[in-house]
Design a protein around this motif. Structure first.
Motif, PDB file in Angstrom:
ATOM      1  N   ILE A   1      39.268  35.647  44.147  1.00 27.27           N
ATOM      2  CA  ILE A   1      38.762  37.180  44.498  1.00 27.27           C
ATOM      3  C   ILE A   1      38.572  37.708  43.121  1.00 27.27           C
ATOM      4  O   ILE A   1      37.641  37.871  42.611  1.00 27.27           O
ATOM      5  N   PHE A   2      40.105  37.507  42.753  1.00 25.37           N
ATOM      6  CA  PHE A   2      39.957  38.973  41.847  1.00 25.37           C
ATOM      7  C   PHE A   2      40.006  38.354  40.203  1.00 25.37           C
ATOM      8  O   PHE A   2      39.964  38.844  39.043  1.00 25.37           O
ATOM      9  N   GLY A   3      39.998  36.464  39.446  1.00 19.08           N
ATOM     10  CA  GLY A   3      40.320  36.214  38.271  1.00 19.08           C
ATOM     11  C   GLY A   3      41.799  36.123  37.993  1.00 19.08           C
ATOM     12  O   GLY A   3      41.689  35.578  37.186  1.00 19.08           O
ATOM     13  N   HIS A   4      42.830  36.596  38.638  1.00 20.32           N
ATOM     14  CA  HIS A   4      43.941  36.505  37.639  1.00 20.32           C
ATOM     15  C   HIS A   4      44.648  35.308  38.517  1.00 20.32           C
ATOM     16  O   HIS A   4      44.523  35.037  39.952  1.00 20.32           O
ATOM     17  N   ALA A   5      45.273  34.936  37.740  1.00 16.72           N
ATOM     18  CA  ALA A   5      46.135  33.570  38.166  1.00 16.72           C
ATOM     19  C   ALA A   5      47.324  34.950  38.487  1.00 16.72           C
ATOM     20  O   ALA A   5      48.087  36.086  38.507  1.00 16.72           O
ATOM     21  N   ALA A   6      48.404  33.933  40.239  1.00 18.35           N
ATOM     22  CA  ALA A   6      49.197  34.024  40.077  1.00 18.35           C
ATOM     23  C   ALA A   6      50.413  35.098  39.316  1.00 18.35           C
ATOM     24  O   ALA A   6      51.179  35.786  39.313  1.00 18.35           O
ATOM     25  N   GLU A   7      50.640  33.804  38.130  1.00 19.73           N
ATOM     26  CA  GLU A   7      51.006  34.681  37.286  1.00 19.73           C
ATOM     27  C   GLU A   7      51.504  35.385  36.351  1.00 19.73           C
ATOM     28  O   GLU A   7      52.054  36.654  35.795  1.00 19.73           O
ATOM     29  N   GLU A   8      49.946  35.813  36.691  1.00 21.56           N
ATOM     30  CA  GLU A   8      49.621  37.033  35.792  1.00 21.56           C
ATOM     31  C   GLU A   8      49.456  38.391  36.526  1.00 21.56           C
ATOM     32  O   GLU A   8      49.744  39.387  35.965  1.00 21.56           O
ATOM     33  N   ALA A   9      49.679  37.913  38.235  1.00 20.75           N
ATOM     34  CA  ALA A   9      49.679  39.777  38.710  1.00 20.75           C
ATOM     35  C   ALA A   9      50.976  39.562  39.133  1.00 20.75           C
ATOM     36  O   ALA A   9      50.893  40.609  39.325  1.00 20.75           O
ATOM     37  N   ILE A  10      52.066  38.838  39.634  1.00 16.09           N
ATOM     38  CA  ILE A  10      52.728  38.929  39.838  1.00 16.09           C
ATOM     39  C   ILE A  10      53.421  40.241  39.255  1.00 16.09           C
ATOM     40  O   ILE A  10      53.966  39.399  38.076  1.00 16.09           O
ATOM     41  N   GLY A  11      54.688  40.981  39.715  1.00 14.20           N
ATOM     42  CA  GLY A  11      55.572  41.618  38.887  1.00 14.20           C
ATOM     43  C   GLY A  11      55.208  42.827  37.974  1.00 14.20           C
ATOM     44  O   GLY A  11      55.162  43.552  37.813  1.00 14.20           O
ATOM     45  N   ARG A  12      53.049  43.392  38.413  1.00 14.83           N
ATOM     46  CA  ARG A  12      52.400  44.341  38.040  1.00 14.83           C
ATOM     47  C   ARG A  12      52.180  45.064  39.073  1.00 14.83           C
ATOM     48  O   ARG A  12      51.869  44.858  40.220  1.00 14.83           O
ATOM     49  N   ASN A  13      52.016  46.861  38.936  1.00 16.25           N
ATOM     50  CA  ASN A  13      51.342  47.048  40.027  1.00 16.25           C
ATOM     51  C   ASN A  13      50.052  46.427  40.157  1.00 16.25           C
ATOM     52  O   ASN A  13      48.784  46.851  39.488  1.00 16.25           O
ATOM     53  N   VAL A  14      49.791  47.101  41.279  1.00 22.75           N
ATOM     54  CA  VAL A  14      49.098  46.698  42.181  1.00 22.75           C
ATOM     55  C   VAL A  14      47.546  47.818  42.113  1.00 22.75           C
ATOM     56  O   VAL A  14      46.371  47.154  42.297  1.00 22.75           O
ATOM     57  N   SER A  15      47.905  48.639  41.782  1.00 25.48           N
ATOM     58  CA  SER A  15      46.929  49.387  40.554  1.00 25.48           C
ATOM     59  C   SER A  15      45.386  48.530  40.304  1.00 25.48           C
ATOM     60  O   SER A  15      44.103  48.700  40.272  1.00 25.48           O
ATOM     61  N   MET A  16      46.089  47.645  39.473  1.00 29.18           N
ATOM     62  CA  MET A  16      45.140  46.296  38.657  1.00 29.18           C
ATOM     63  C   MET A  16      44.266  46.411  39.154  1.00 29.18           C
ATOM     64  O   MET A  16      43.174  45.544  38.870  1.00 29.18           O
ATOM     65  N   LEU A  17      44.143  45.982  40.972  1.00 26.75           N
ATOM     66  CA  LEU A  17      43.302  44.990  41.504  1.00 26.75           C
ATOM     67  C   LEU A  17      42.505  46.092  41.946  1.00 26.75           C
ATOM     68  O   LEU A  17      41.529  46.373  42.749  1.00 26.75           O
ATOM     69  N   MET A  18      42.647  47.327  42.155  1.00 26.49           N
ATOM     70  CA  MET A  18      41.654  48.679  42.614  1.00 26.49           C
ATOM     71  C   MET A  18      40.188  49.532  41.358  1.00 26.49           C
ATOM     72  O   MET A  18      40.845  49.408  40.340  1.00 26.49           O
ATOM     73  N   GLY A  19      39.649  49.897  41.931  1.00 25.51           N
ATOM     74  CA  GLY A  19      38.726  50.888  41.762  1.00 25.51           C
ATOM     75  C   GLY A  19      39.005  51.293  40.738  1.00 25.51           C
ATOM     76  O   GLY A  19      40.340  52.295  40.744  1.00 25.51           O
ATOM     77  N   ALA A  20      38.285  52.414  40.447  1.00 25.12           N
ATOM     78  CA  ALA A  20      38.259  53.497  38.947  1.00 25.12           C
ATOM     79  C   ALA A  20      39.288  54.915  40.489  1.00 25.12           C
ATOM     80  O   ALA A  20      40.031  55.522  39.261  1.00 25.12           O
ATOM     81  N   GLY A  21      38.556  55.380  41.372  1.00 20.95           N
ATOM     82  CA  GLY A  21      38.896  56.074  41.755  1.00 20.95           C
ATOM     83  C   GLY A  21      40.234  56.077  42.334  1.00 20.95           C
ATOM     84  O   GLY A  21      41.010  56.898  43.415  1.00 20.95           O
ATOM     85  N   ASP A  22      40.575  54.376  43.079  1.00 19.48           N
ATOM     86  CA  ASP A  22      41.368  54.559  43.864  1.00 19.48           C
ATOM     87  C   ASP A  22      43.445  54.028  43.044  1.00 19.48           C
ATOM     88  O   ASP A  22      44.090  54.842  43.361  1.00 19.48           O
ATOM     89  N   ALA A  23      43.026  53.774  42.154  1.00 19.28           N
ATOM     90  CA  ALA A  23      44.015  53.278  40.834  1.00 19.28           C
ATOM     91  C   ALA A  23      44.901  54.349  40.616  1.00 19.28           C
ATOM     92  O   ALA A  23      46.279  54.195  40.718  1.00 19.28           O
ATOM     93  N   GLY A  24      44.423  55.462  40.016  1.00 21.87           N
ATOM     94  CA  GLY A  24      44.992  56.489  39.713  1.00 21.87           C
ATOM     95  C   GLY A  24      45.760  56.982  40.809  1.00 21.87           C
ATOM     96  O   GLY A  24      46.729  58.384  40.743  1.00 21.87           O
ATOM     97  N   ARG A  25      45.625  57.171  42.367  1.00 18.42           N
ATOM     98  CA  ARG A  25      45.748  58.360  43.534  1.00 18.42           C
ATOM     99  C   ARG A  25      46.695  57.202  44.084  1.00 18.42           C
ATOM    100  O   ARG A  25      46.835  57.592  44.824  1.00 18.42           O
TER     101      ARG A  25
END
Length: 705
Positions: A392-416
């Motif tokens: 769905i998101f185009g990220h490999a698991a190795e790229e996503a694990i360890g990062r903040n989940v806001s990377m998967l959110m739209g601009a409106g929700d990521a900052g909040r």
């Protein structure tokens, strides 16, 4: 051991430094590519702006060249002179009319009737070319006789009937283009230039007076022949080594826009970071070697003690005396450490096997799930990312694990998000946990993706809190909903428009004879129905002009092989390239063709055997009709005409209202002896829609209805 540690550090650092050097090389290449891409992007933007400036002059002159006061036999040049002055004020440049002998009929900067000098030799050659080809032309740089300013002439043909009678011209002022180029910011001494077909500088973003009219270096003109755009390198007229991006103009063949910057501006920015990186790498290698030597000495102490004890045991034949109190206690600790490590290793191996089996079962369930499953901790850090989430998101698991989940959110929700999570941990107030809702996610490429999201909270055996988000991609569902909504709105709009047209037909059709009134209304409503059938077949996305013409003209042509057909029935031929019409233009064109066919069936070529109707259309760049769709209806073989009728029929008024009112076009009728000829011109964007690009001239595909 000390030597091995130093070698190990070197073996670990040297490849890293090599990789760093490769990365630096790649970064330098990327920086150079970004530098050249920036130049190319600036050149493309400025070329588009200059194209727009020249195209505006050509379009204004082409429109002015069709004025009745100029092209009609009873036209008045004094009236046209006033019209030209208003257009010149809008363009910000003078307009002049040139006769075939290169004499200036008038100039908007002078009063009407004031004698003017013939145009310059270069412009006279352009006039001959325009008169012969019947196409607009843009000339190379010249100096104005009156002002001495650098200008480039623009000429368009003026047609009277089938002949080109005049050339209508204006100028593109170099100073004006120079100001346009100068609005773009440049760095490090960069500049932009406009170069004509002869290789002379027309305008420049700086020092216009110094450079206008100068011949550029041969490597610029020769290199620009390789393609419509590119990057060139060489020395400019001042002897400075530069990188130049060029872009050809479409409105002026042979002209190019160049954007140049000194290569030193690019290289100077790299020297300091490259030097710092090299010195830093050497310093890191030296520090690592020193650290390895010191660590080696500390590790060797217990090893040397163990070696001394082993040598003592071997020398005494196994009767070594007890360890002296002052001997290093590390020998005993190394032995106990080895035993403890062995016991711990066995216990950990058993536990790891059990944990691995449980994790394998859980991973199999999670990875085979259709929905995306993402686990985060209390800080919002991603701890698990299944395969559906990768899809769905185009990220490999190795790229996503360890990062903040806001990377998967739209601009409106990521900052909040972090603030929402902190507020929940502090107050326990739920906003989304345990409650499903639709949200907008963000893919790796930055594109949005609509999701159906539900969140569950749980704790592990150590009491740490985690959150599991289950997400389903609902893009297809959203697209279906949007299409249904659009279709409903389009059908509603078309239905209202159709009712308005029917109401207009009922109100305006002459009702002197009830039977004729009913037949006329029925035929026009049937034409409207045929147009709506075409729209329905295409999902209300429009229809091709040929399909519209074939449906409206089919009733008036004798079908091939019909036993009831006359020996020589009327012939209807269509000739034109494929041309999709916008939904809003299908019904007007259908009604216009219906009225023309009805009139031909009553009074014209379709009313007698052997009559012929030819319908031709064209729209394209090479025809010289940029921006216009032109349709020609020509009748022949019908009853002879004696000129225009005494009064205009309802059909004629309806055609005028439809073409001018609904499509913003123009209609011309010619009552020739052989039959009626109707010429219709409609702005292409009104006919094909705002999203359509004006095509190059396609080969016409004739057919007989």
């Amino acid at each position: 051991m000390r030597t091995h540690l130093v070698a190990l550090v070197a073996a670990a650092l040297l490849p890293a430094l090599a990789v760093g050097a490769i990365a630096v090389g790649a970064a330098v290449d990327a920086s150079r590519q970004a530098f050249e891409d920036r130049l190319a992007g600036t050149a493309a933007a400025l070329a588009s702006a200059v194209d727009t400036e020249i195209a505006a002059s050509v379009l204004a002159l082409s429109t002015l060249a069709t004025a009745h006061s100029l092209v009609d036999d009873e036209g008045d040049l004094a009236v046209f002179h006033a019209q030209a002055k208003r257009t010149a004020a809008m363009l910000g440049a003078r307009i002049f009319l040139v006769a075939p002998d290169a004499g200036v009929a008038f100039n908007t900067e002078e009063g009407f009737g004031t004698p003017s000098q013939p145009v310059q030799p270069q412009t006279a050659a352009m006039v001959r070319r325009v008169l012969e080809s019947g196409r607009p032309a843009v000339g190379d740089l010249i100096r104005s006789r009156r002002t001495g300013e650098a200008v480039a002439p623009v000429l368009v043909p003026v047609r009277k009937g089938s002949e080109v009678a005049y050339a209508l011209g204006s100028v593109v002022e170099a100073a004006r283009v120079s100001r346009l180029l100068g609005e773009q910011p440049f760095r490090g001494g960069g500049y932009a230039s406009l170069i004509d077909g002869a290789g002379k500088i027309v305008a420049r973003s700086d020092f216009q007076d110094r450079h206008a009219g100068q011949q550029v270096r041969d490597w610029v003109t020769d290199g620009a022949k390789a393609g419509p755009a590119g990057i060139l390198r060489g020395r400019n007229l001042s002897g400075v080594e530069i990188a130049t991006a060029y872009r050809r103009l479409s409105a002026a063949p042979g002209w190019i826009v160049t954007v140049a910057e000194p290569r030193s501006a690019f290289l100077d920015g790299l020297r300091r970071p490259l030097a710092a990186l090299g010195l830093g790498g050497l310093a890191a290698l030296a520090i690592a070697m020193l650290a390895a030597a010191r660590i080696g000495r500390r590790v060797l102490r217990p090893v040397q003690s163990l070696t001394a004890r082993a040598e003592a045991v071997a020398a005494s034949g196994g009767n070594a005396p007890p360890m002296a109190p002052d001997e290093p206690a590390s020998v005993r600790e190394f032995a106990r450490l080895q035993q403890a490590v062995e016991r711990a290793e066995a216990a950990l191996r058993e536990r790891a096997a059990a944990v691995a089996a449980g994790e394998a079962r859980l991973r199999a369930v999670v990875d085979t799930a259709v929905d995306a499953i993402v686990v985060i901790d209390e800080r919002g850090t991603i701890r698990s990312f299944n395969r559906s989430a990768e899809g769905i998101f185009g990220h490999a698991a190795e790229e996503a694990i360890g990062r903040n989940v806001s990377m998967l959110m739209g601009a409106g929700d990521a900052g909040r998000h972090d603030a929402y999570l902190a507020a929940y941990l502090r107050t326990g107030e739920r906003r989304i946990i345990g409650i499903g809702r639709e949200v907008e996610g963000r893919r790796k490429d930055g594109s949005p993706v609509p999701l159906d999201l539900s969140i569950a909270e749980w704790r592990d055996g150590e009491g740490r809190r985690f959150f599991t988000g289950t997400m389903r991609d609902i893009s297809a569902r959203k697209a279906d909903e949007a299409r249904r909504s659009l279709l409903v709105g389009e059908v509603n709009h078309r239905a209202k428009n159709a009712l308005a047209v029917v109401q207009s037909v009922l109100r305006l059709t002459p009702a002197d004879e009830p039977r004729a009134y009913a037949a006329a209304v029925g035929a026009r409503v049937a034409a409207l129905a045929r147009a709506h059938s075409l729209l329905a077949e295409s999902g209300w996305s429009g229809a091709d002009l040929r399909a519209v013409a074939e449906r409206e003209l089919a009733p008036y042509a004798a079908p091939k092989g019909s036993p009831n057909a006359p020996p020589r029935g009327p012939v209807v031929s269509l000739d034109g390239p494929p041309l999709p019409l916008a939904p809003s233009a299908v019904q007007p064109f259908a009604m216009v063709l219906h009225e023309l066919a009805t009139n031909a069936a009553k009074h014209g070529a379709l009313s007698v055997p052997g009559g012929r109707v030819e319908v031709r259309w064209r729209a394209g760049r090479r025809t010289g009709d940029d921006g216009m769709l032109r349709l020609r209806w020509a009748e022949s073989g019908g009853p002879p005409l004696r000129g225009a009728p005494a009064r205009r029929s309802f059909g004629s008024r309806m055609i005028e209202a439809t073409i001018r009112g609904q499509l913003g076009g123009a209609v011309e009728r010619h009552w020739e002896a052989g039959g009626l000829v109707v010429e219709i011109a409609v702005p292409f964007l009104r006919a094909a829609g705002r999203g359509a690009g004006l095509p190059d001239d396609a080969e016409a595909i004739p057919s007989a209805a």
